[in-house]
Write a protein that holds these residues in place. Structure first.
Motif, PDB file in Angstrom:
ATOM      1  N   GLY A 181     -11.686  -4.412   3.886  1.00 50.06           N
ATOM      2  CA  GLY A 181     -10.953  -5.769   3.666  1.00 50.06           C
ATOM      3  C   GLY A 181     -10.874  -6.573   4.925  1.00 50.06           C
ATOM      4  O   GLY A 181     -11.435  -6.455   6.023  1.00 50.06           O
ATOM      5  N   PRO A 182     -10.513  -7.869   4.711  1.00 54.91           N
ATOM      6  CA  PRO A 182     -10.709  -9.039   5.537  1.00 54.91           C
ATOM      7  C   PRO A 182     -10.169  -8.540   7.036  1.00 54.91           C
ATOM      8  O   PRO A 182     -10.473  -9.103   8.160  1.00 54.91           O
ATOM      9  CB  PRO A 182     -10.196 -10.019   5.087  1.00 54.91           C
ATOM     10  CG  PRO A 182      -9.007  -9.358   3.891  1.00 54.91           C
ATOM     11  CD  PRO A 182      -9.764  -8.388   3.663  1.00 54.91           C
ATOM     12  N   TRP A 183      -8.867  -7.918   6.975  1.00 54.76           N
ATOM     13  CA  TRP A 183      -8.199  -7.801   8.346  1.00 54.76           C
ATOM     14  C   TRP A 183      -9.241  -6.567   9.127  1.00 54.76           C
ATOM     15  O   TRP A 183      -9.359  -6.902  10.719  1.00 54.76           O
ATOM     16  CB  TRP A 183      -6.907  -6.899   8.163  1.00 54.76           C
ATOM     17  CG  TRP A 183      -6.019  -7.717   7.678  1.00 54.76           C
ATOM     18  CD1 TRP A 183      -5.445  -7.956   6.400  1.00 54.76           C
ATOM     19  CD2 TRP A 183      -5.091  -8.583   8.492  1.00 54.76           C
ATOM     20  NE1 TRP A 183      -4.256  -8.974   6.510  1.00 54.76           N
ATOM     21  CE2 TRP A 183      -4.040  -9.331   7.722  1.00 54.76           C
ATOM     22  CE3 TRP A 183      -4.968  -8.901   9.862  1.00 54.76           C
ATOM     23  CZ2 TRP A 183      -3.153 -10.287   8.128  1.00 54.76           C
ATOM     24  CZ3 TRP A 183      -4.086  -9.967  10.437  1.00 54.76           C
ATOM     25  CH2 TRP A 183      -3.259 -10.245   9.550  1.00 54.76           C
ATOM     26  N   ARG A 184      -9.791  -5.527   8.893  1.00 55.92           N
ATOM     27  CA  ARG A 184     -10.564  -4.607   9.332  1.00 55.92           C
ATOM     28  C   ARG A 184     -12.050  -5.584   9.991  1.00 55.92           C
ATOM     29  O   ARG A 184     -12.338  -5.204  10.937  1.00 55.92           O
ATOM     30  CB  ARG A 184     -10.820  -3.576   8.762  1.00 55.92           C
ATOM     31  CG  ARG A 184      -9.606  -2.958   8.355  1.00 55.92           C
ATOM     32  CD  ARG A 184      -9.561  -1.133   8.550  1.00 55.92           C
ATOM     33  NE  ARG A 184     -10.527  -0.614   7.721  1.00 55.92           N
ATOM     34  CZ  ARG A 184     -10.838   0.441   7.325  1.00 55.92           C
ATOM     35  NH1 ARG A 184     -10.357   1.396   8.217  1.00 55.92           N
ATOM     36  NH2 ARG A 184     -11.636   0.907   6.474  1.00 55.92           N
ATOM     37  N   ARG A 211      -0.355   0.957   8.047  1.00 57.26           N
ATOM     38  CA  ARG A 211       0.308   0.688   7.029  1.00 57.26           C
ATOM     39  C   ARG A 211      -0.451   0.650   5.570  1.00 57.26           C
ATOM     40  O   ARG A 211       0.158   0.458   4.412  1.00 57.26           O
ATOM     41  CB  ARG A 211       0.082  -1.252   7.050  1.00 57.26           C
ATOM     42  CG  ARG A 211       0.954  -1.701   8.064  1.00 57.26           C
ATOM     43  CD  ARG A 211       0.952  -3.438   8.290  1.00 57.26           C
ATOM     44  NE  ARG A 211       0.850  -4.155   6.867  1.00 57.26           N
ATOM     45  CZ  ARG A 211       2.158  -4.729   6.643  1.00 57.26           C
ATOM     46  NH1 ARG A 211       2.992  -4.455   7.263  1.00 57.26           N
ATOM     47  NH2 ARG A 211       2.264  -5.430   5.579  1.00 57.26           N
ATOM     48  N   ALA A 212      -1.407   1.592   5.626  1.00 59.29           N
ATOM     49  CA  ALA A 212      -2.231   1.811   4.486  1.00 59.29           C
ATOM     50  C   ALA A 212      -1.363   2.845   3.674  1.00 59.29           C
ATOM     51  O   ALA A 212      -0.800   3.857   4.206  1.00 59.29           O
ATOM     52  CB  ALA A 212      -3.567   2.441   4.468  1.00 59.29           C
ATOM     53  N   ALA A 247      -7.434   3.596   1.492  1.00 58.94           N
ATOM     54  CA  ALA A 247      -8.268   3.118   2.645  1.00 58.94           C
ATOM     55  C   ALA A 247      -7.467   1.825   3.417  1.00 58.94           C
ATOM     56  O   ALA A 247      -7.083   1.066   2.341  1.00 58.94           O
ATOM     57  CB  ALA A 247      -9.411   3.074   2.646  1.00 58.94           C
ATOM     58  N   ALA A 248      -7.513   1.734   4.473  1.00 61.24           N
ATOM     59  CA  ALA A 248      -6.751   0.384   4.908  1.00 61.24           C
ATOM     60  C   ALA A 248      -7.744  -0.630   4.897  1.00 61.24           C
ATOM     61  O   ALA A 248      -8.918  -0.568   4.832  1.00 61.24           O
ATOM     62  CB  ALA A 248      -6.491   0.789   6.390  1.00 61.24           C
ATOM     63  N   THR A 249      -7.281  -1.922   4.517  1.00 62.11           N
ATOM     64  CA  THR A 249      -8.001  -2.903   4.397  1.00 62.11           C
ATOM     65  C   THR A 249      -7.704  -4.023   5.572  1.00 62.11           C
ATOM     66  O   THR A 249      -8.450  -4.868   5.576  1.00 62.11           O
ATOM     67  CB  THR A 249      -7.866  -3.667   3.126  1.00 62.11           C
ATOM     68  OG1 THR A 249      -6.523  -4.117   3.093  1.00 62.11           O
ATOM     69  CG2 THR A 249      -8.423  -2.645   2.092  1.00 62.11           C
TER      70      THR A 249
END
Length: 311
Positions: free
Chosen positions: A123-126, A303-304, A309-311
């Protein structure tokens, strides 16, 4: 489901920062021993000293020495050995701040490999974290197209191999004892050292004096000037790894991992105080950006939701 394992955020963070402080100091001695012996003799000698100490970690109840799945453990060990060879080679050729910056590109490589190679969605954060980290790398390494030096890429290649070893660890070695993984890694590093010494003994390469000859130097019979530094490296690494293992045992991994970046403070600080290595404002800013990127990636991973998967 909540884990039954007790966590201690404060103690885990103290242990991790302490481990990174030790590593930040002892990795600086590589430039001192690189004056007299070679990379391969260093890893062989250090492995012979560390293996009994690692066996002691097992006796203290930190895990068994025998791997459950030999194939993945060997693959991980080979990958992390390659990472350490590139990293330690770079320590003899450049300030520790640059070497650490290159090695700590590994979270960025993990993200890129997961996205492009394993087709995982990010996602955008990563994506933002990758851009921040890449900017930090450019600030620290300060590549000049007109005066390109391949040496500046050595720690970055180390970061790539470290990332690959991290992916193998997560996907195939998650059930392995940490002590077994550590022992396998040190054995592989020792074997790499032995092979390097043997090859350079049969096919010697003319190497320059001092740290510039670190990678190409074969066996040096009079290693007395380097023995004390190797002992410091072996004992310090074992103590630091003990703390690192314990930190991950009692803390949330995504939380603890952020504190690993403190080594980018301790390493350059000790190099400045003890060895007179200086870094500029741009490199300090780059270190901060790389640490920020790593912290952001760790925060998103923490936070995921489980299984997502974390974004």
């Amino acid at each position: 489901m909540q884990s039954d394992k007790t966590t201690s955020p404060i103690l885990s963070s103290v242990l991790m920062v302490s481990a990174m402080a030790i590593i930040g100091v002892i990795d600086n001695v590589v430039i001192l021993l690189a004056d007299t012996i070679g990379l391969w003799q260093f890893h062989l000698s250090r492995a012979l000293l560390m293996l009994p100490l690692i066996a002691g970690l097992s006796l203290f109840g930190l895990g068994g020495l025998r791997p459950k799945r030999l194939g993945p453990v060997i693959l991980r060990s080979v990958l992390i050995t390659m990472a350490m060879l590139f990293y330690f080679a770079s320590l003899a050729m450049m300030p520790i701040a640059q070497a650490l910056a290159g090695l700590f590109t590994s979270p960025i490589f993990v993200l890129l490999i997961s996205s492009l190679g394993l087709k995982q969605t990010i996602g955008p954060w990563r994506i933002m974290a990758v851009l921040i980290g890449f900017t930090g790398i450019l600030c620290v390494l300060q590549p000049n197209p007109g005066e390109f030096d391949a040496k500046t890429l050595l720690p970055v290649v180390g970061g790539l191999f470290y990332a690959l070893s991290s992916i193998v660890t997560r996907s195939h070695c998650s059930d392995e004892s940490t002590v077994a993984l550590l022992a396998s890694m040190i054995i592989t590093l020792g074997l790499a050292g032995a092979i390097g010494v043997a090859v350079l003994s049969v096919f010697p390469i003319a190497s320059p004096d001092g740290p510039d000859g670190f990678v190409f130097r074969g066996w040096v019979s009079d290693m007395r000037p380097a023995v004390s530094w190797i002992l410091i490296q072996a004992c310090g690494s074992t103590v630091a790894v003990f703390m690192l293992i314990k930190s991950y045992q009692i803390g949330e991994p995504s939380y603890v991992a952020v504190f690993e970046y403190s080594v980018m403070i301790f390493g350059p600080l000790f190099a400045w105080v003890a060895l007179g290595q200086t870094i500029g404002t741009m490199q300090i800013a780059g270190i901060a950006l790389i640490a920020t990127a790593g912290a952001l990636l760790g925060w998103r991973a923490g936070r995921a939701p489980a299984g997502q998967a974390a974004t």
